[in-house]
Design a protein around this motif. Structure first.
Motif, PDB file in Angstrom:
ATOM      1  N   SER A  35       1.065  -1.134  -0.074  1.00 14.09           N
ATOM      2  CA  SER A  35       0.083  -0.016  -0.124  1.00 14.09           C
ATOM      3  C   SER A  35       0.633   1.308   0.138  1.00 14.09           C
ATOM      4  CB  SER A  35      -0.963   0.040   1.409  1.00 14.09           C
ATOM      5  OG  SER A  35      -0.256  -0.008   2.400  1.00 14.09           O
TER       6      SER A  35
ATOM      7  N   ARG B 144       1.230   4.136  -3.041  1.00 12.41           N
ATOM      8  CA  ARG B 144       0.976   5.517  -2.806  1.00 12.41           C
ATOM      9  C   ARG B 144       2.150   6.224  -3.284  1.00 12.41           C
ATOM     10  NH1 ARG B 144      -1.161   8.278   2.867  1.00 12.41           N
ATOM     11  NH2 ARG B 144      -1.698  10.244   1.898  1.00 12.41           N
TER      12      ARG B 144
ATOM     13  N   LYS C 226      -6.495   7.192  -0.531  1.00  7.40           N
ATOM     14  CA  LYS C 226      -7.807   6.376  -0.357  1.00  7.40           C
ATOM     15  C   LYS C 226      -7.509   4.846  -0.834  1.00  7.40           C
ATOM     16  CE  LYS C 226     -11.046   9.979  -1.520  1.00  7.40           C
ATOM     17  NZ  LYS C 226     -12.245  10.466  -2.345  1.00  7.40           N
ATOM     18  N   LEU C 227      -6.702   4.709  -1.875  1.00  4.32           N
ATOM     19  CA  LEU C 227      -6.388   3.355  -2.124  1.00  4.32           C
ATOM     20  C   LEU C 227      -5.493   2.445  -1.141  1.00  4.32           C
ATOM     21  CD1 LEU C 227      -6.458   1.087  -4.310  1.00  4.32           C
ATOM     22  CD2 LEU C 227      -4.509   2.111  -5.293  1.00  4.32           C
TER      23      LEU C 227
ATOM     24  N   LYS D 105      -5.236   3.151   2.039  1.00 10.29           N
ATOM     25  CA  LYS D 105      -6.408   2.859   3.238  1.00 10.29           C
ATOM     26  C   LYS D 105      -7.391   1.730   2.924  1.00 10.29           C
ATOM     27  CE  LYS D 105      -9.503   5.261   6.136  1.00 10.29           C
ATOM     28  NZ  LYS D 105     -10.446   6.661   6.462  1.00 10.29           N
ATOM     29  N   LYS D 106      -7.806   1.952   1.749  1.00  8.02           N
ATOM     30  CA  LYS D 106      -8.618   0.516   1.467  1.00  8.02           C
ATOM     31  C   LYS D 106      -7.668  -0.654   1.683  1.00  8.02           C
ATOM     32  CE  LYS D 106     -12.102  -0.898  -1.890  1.00  8.02           C
ATOM     33  NZ  LYS D 106     -12.709  -0.727  -3.066  1.00  8.02           N
ATOM     34  N   MET D 107      -6.549  -0.663   1.122  1.00 10.15           N
ATOM     35  CA  MET D 107      -5.594  -1.981   1.293  1.00 10.15           C
ATOM     36  C   MET D 107      -5.255  -2.267   2.567  1.00 10.15           C
ATOM     37  SD  MET D 107      -3.251  -1.349  -1.996  1.00 10.15           S
ATOM     38  CE  MET D 107      -2.524  -2.973  -1.911  1.00 10.15           C
ATOM     39  N   GLU D 108      -5.164  -1.171   3.412  1.00  9.74           N
ATOM     40  CA  GLU D 108      -4.488  -1.590   4.695  1.00  9.74           C
ATOM     41  C   GLU D 108      -5.803  -1.931   5.866  1.00  9.74           C
ATOM     42  OE1 GLU D 108      -1.743  -1.089   5.995  1.00  9.74           O
ATOM     43  OE2 GLU D 108      -0.545   0.327   4.755  1.00  9.74           O
ATOM     44  N   GLU D 109      -7.021  -1.590   5.236  1.00  9.16           N
ATOM     45  CA  GLU D 109      -8.155  -1.895   6.020  1.00  9.16           C
ATOM     46  C   GLU D 109      -8.462  -3.445   5.729  1.00  9.16           C
ATOM     47  OE1 GLU D 109     -10.924   0.976   4.872  1.00  9.16           O
ATOM     48  OE2 GLU D 109     -10.430   2.342   6.520  1.00  9.16           O
ATOM     49  N   GLY D 110      -7.850  -3.824   4.454  1.00 17.09           N
ATOM     50  CA  GLY D 110      -8.163  -5.141   3.984  1.00 17.09           C
ATOM     51  C   GLY D 110      -7.147  -5.993   4.600  1.00 17.09           C
TER      52      GLY D 110
ATOM     53  N   ASN E 117      -3.425   2.692   9.127  1.00 14.76           N
ATOM     54  CA  ASN E 117      -3.919   2.992   7.753  1.00 14.76           C
ATOM     55  C   ASN E 117      -3.482   3.978   6.959  1.00 14.76           C
ATOM     56  OD1 ASN E 117      -6.044   0.827   8.153  1.00 14.76           O
ATOM     57  ND2 ASN E 117      -7.612   2.310   8.812  1.00 14.76           N
TER      58      ASN E 117
END
Length: 373
Positions: free
Chosen positions: A160, A164, A217-218, A220-225, A288
């Protein structure tokens, strides 16, 4: 590139041009390096003794212009001379005063630079050549983002964070304006081609804020997954820091207002750190964002051992709650009697007690709201 471009504009083979460029560059670099090492410090010492800001500033400008004319006289780019002047000035004992004196000029010239970037965007050219401009912009962004992402992964960054990083740095650099402008003035590129390239580079720079937002945003989405090991320090990011035999990392306990300031300062000094936070919301928010802040109670022996706090250079306790900060410092001092510990105190009395009884460096921070009039 600044050395080779003027020579490539002449006649002859590429090999001979590059060979000549190397020789001239060596001469210029050697002469400037010697002058910077043995001449600049005495000169600036003499000027500084005059206690005249105007004379000091004039010496700075003389150095930059003199080296620019020198490299231009050798058949190289005057931009290269200005760059080397900056390098030499940064090696003097007066670099901080130099930086302070040129700060107003830097702001003005930086603003003018971005104004010229806006001027380079030709809306009519974009409309008439939309497929070509779009292809160039997409090619620059895609190629740079891909290379930087792979390099970031190769240097051990998480996926992630690597993505970024690639998106944030994917735009064309300001050096393109120097290189393309130089090539146009020397006849290597014609005016329409140069205009097309400069417009495309300007567009990539204009897209940077959007790419930054998209990358955030990308990421953060990967970290949350990811699984929960990502938040409790059982993933690769934590082990790379805490298992380093060099023991060159710092532990920051607490990620509140003061903790964030401390972590930012460590980042700026390129000092590795691992953050510990008992509030899961703060830990998840920081993770995140790709920061090395993990959920855990540093007062528990098993947690401290898991993060190899015994190998750390120092521990900085930034917890705002007085009782929790005292408990954390007591636990750390019990486990690590000789470890340097810096602690945030609630007030002067609290700081004195921590210093006298636990042998820690305690201080009361001045928070941003304390400075509001």
């Amino acid at each position: 590139l600044l050395v080779a471009t003027p020579i490539l504009a002449g006649s002859g083979s590429l090999a001979s041009a590059l060979g000549s460029a190397v020789v001239k560059a060596f001469m210029a670099l050697s002469g400037i390096a010697l002058a910077g090492r043995f001449a600049l410090n005495p000169l600036f010492k003499t000027v500084a003794a005059a206690n005249s800001q105007e004379a000091f500033l004039g010496m700075i400008l003389l150095t930059a212009l003199g080296m620019s004319f020198l490299t231009e006289g050798l058949g190289l780019s005057n931009t290269l001379g200005a760059f080397l002047a900056g390098v030499c000035l940064s090696e003097t004992k007066y670099r901080y005063q130099v930086e302070a004196d040129i700060a107003p000029f830097r702001g003005i010239l930086l603003g003018l630079f971005f104004v010229t970037v806006g001027f380079e965007i030709d809306v009519r050219l974009i409309a008439n050549n939309l497929p070509v401009v779009s292809a160039i912009v997409a090619g620059i962004l895609g190629l740079k983002a891909g290379i930087l992402t792979l390099l970031s992964k190769a240097f051990g960054l998480s996926t992630s964070t690597a993505i970024r990083t690639g998106l944030i740095l994917s735009q064309g650099g300001e050096f393109a304006f120097v290189a393309f402008g130089l090539a146009r003035s020397l006849g290597i590129l014609d005016a329409p081609t140069t205009k097309m390239l400069l417009t495309s580079v300007s567009l990539t720079m204009a897209l940077t804020p959007f790419l930054d937002e998209m990358g955030g945003k990308l990421a953060k989405k990967m970290e949350e997954g990811t699984d929960f090991t990502h938040y409790i320090g059982a993933d690769q990011d934590a082990t790379e820091i805490t298992t380093d035999e060099a023991s060159d990392f710092v532990v920051v306990v607490g990620y509140g207002v003061v903790g964030k300031v401390v972590c930012d300062l460590l980042d700026r000094k390129l000092i590795k750190y691992v953050g510990m936070e008992c509030d899961p919301k703060k830990a998840i928010e920081a993770r995140n964002k790709g920061l090395p802040v993990f959920y855990g109670d540093v007062g528990r022996t098993e947690v401290a051992e898991a993060f190899n706090i015994g190998k750390a250079k120092a521990v900085i306790v930034t917890i705002s709650d007085k009782a929790e900060a005292t408990r954390a410092v007591i636990a750390l001092r019990r486990m690590y009697p000789d470890k340097p510990i810096f602690a945030r105190a609630k007030d002067a009395d609290h700081a004195q007690r921590l210093q006298s009884t636990l042998d820690v460096a305690a201080m009361v921070p001045i928070l941003p709201e304390d400075n509001i009039l």
